[in-house]
Structure formats: structure tokens, C-alpha cells
Design a protein around this motif. Sequence first.
Motif, PDB file in Angstrom:
ATOM      1  N   MET A   1      33.745  17.229 -11.301  1.00 41.57           N
ATOM      2  CA  MET A   1      32.958  16.053 -10.949  1.00 41.57           C
ATOM      3  C   MET A   1      31.471  16.403 -10.999  1.00 41.57           C
ATOM      4  SD  MET A   1      33.159  13.793  -7.501  1.00 41.57           S
ATOM      5  CE  MET A   1      31.679  13.917  -6.544  1.00 41.57           C
ATOM      6  N   THR A   2      30.694  15.551 -11.622  1.00 46.27           N
ATOM      7  CA  THR A   2      29.255  15.730 -11.679  1.00 46.27           C
ATOM      8  C   THR A   2      28.618  14.991 -10.511  1.00 46.27           C
ATOM      9  OG1 THR A   2      29.293  15.892 -14.068  1.00 46.27           O
ATOM     10  CG2 THR A   2      27.198  15.347 -13.056  1.00 46.27           C
ATOM     11  N   ILE A   3      27.774  15.689  -9.781  1.00 49.27           N
ATOM     12  CA  ILE A   3      27.039  15.070  -8.683  1.00 49.27           C
ATOM     13  C   ILE A   3      25.676  14.689  -9.226  1.00 49.27           C
ATOM     14  CG2 ILE A   3      26.075  15.423  -6.385  1.00 49.27           C
ATOM     15  CD1 ILE A   3      28.265  17.614  -6.053  1.00 49.27           C
ATOM     16  N   SER A   4      25.349  13.410  -9.145  1.00 50.23           N
ATOM     17  CA  SER A   4      24.099  12.918  -9.700  1.00 50.23           C
ATOM     18  C   SER A   4      23.261  12.233  -8.623  1.00 50.23           C
ATOM     19  CB  SER A   4      24.385  11.956 -10.850  1.00 50.23           C
ATOM     20  OG  SER A   4      25.158  10.864 -10.392  1.00 50.23           O
ATOM     21  N   ASP A  21      27.873  11.730  -4.300  1.00 53.88           N
ATOM     22  CA  ASP A  21      29.012  12.061  -3.441  1.00 53.88           C
ATOM     23  C   ASP A  21      28.772  11.679  -1.979  1.00 53.88           C
ATOM     24  OD1 ASP A  21      27.257  14.009  -2.534  1.00 53.88           O
ATOM     25  OD2 ASP A  21      28.545  15.705  -3.033  1.00 53.88           O
ATOM     26  N   GLY A  22      27.646  10.990  -1.707  1.00 51.62           N
ATOM     27  CA  GLY A  22      27.363  10.504  -0.364  1.00 51.62           C
ATOM     28  C   GLY A  22      26.430  11.380   0.448  1.00 51.62           C
TER      29      GLY A  22
END
Length: 83
Positions: A1-4, A21-22
Motif C-alpha cells: 500500500m502506498t501512503i500518500s 492512512d489517517g
Amino acid sequence: MTISPEKVWFDEDSLWVLLSDGRTIGAPLAWFPRLLHADEQVRAAFELSVHGIHWDVLDEDISIVGLLKGQGDQTHPKRDHAA
């Protein structure tokens, strides 16, 4: 998963980024001298990408990976824009 990055804002001393991701992460503006010395209008002129934040006027790129590692501006003034 890419966190942007989803959202970017500033207070008097820090850069804040809301991640996909919050999480919200902050970094001292002192880590980024170009941003520290820029006015509000220039700071607001950024572009978000899947990997980070780019300020064309300042020639500044901040990667999300670098922020998560606690890294400030450790590069030379002319650098690759592949944030």
C-alpha cells in the motif's frame, strides 16, 4: 500500500500532513529553510503527488517516506523532482 499526502497545512513552527492512512505527521519548518522563509502565499502553492509534496516556486520536494523517517532537507538546492 502506498501512503500518500491528502492535506497539507502550516502553523507558526511546523509543516503538517494528513496521510491517506489517517495519520497526521508534523515536521519543524526549521528542517526546510525554503519553507521556513517563504510567505503564506508561496507555502500554499504546492502540488500533491502519490509520493510527496512539491513547491515549484521554491524548487522544494518533500517525500512522505522522508517525513516518516524524520528527515529534513538533506539535499542540494538542485535536485530531482521525482518526490
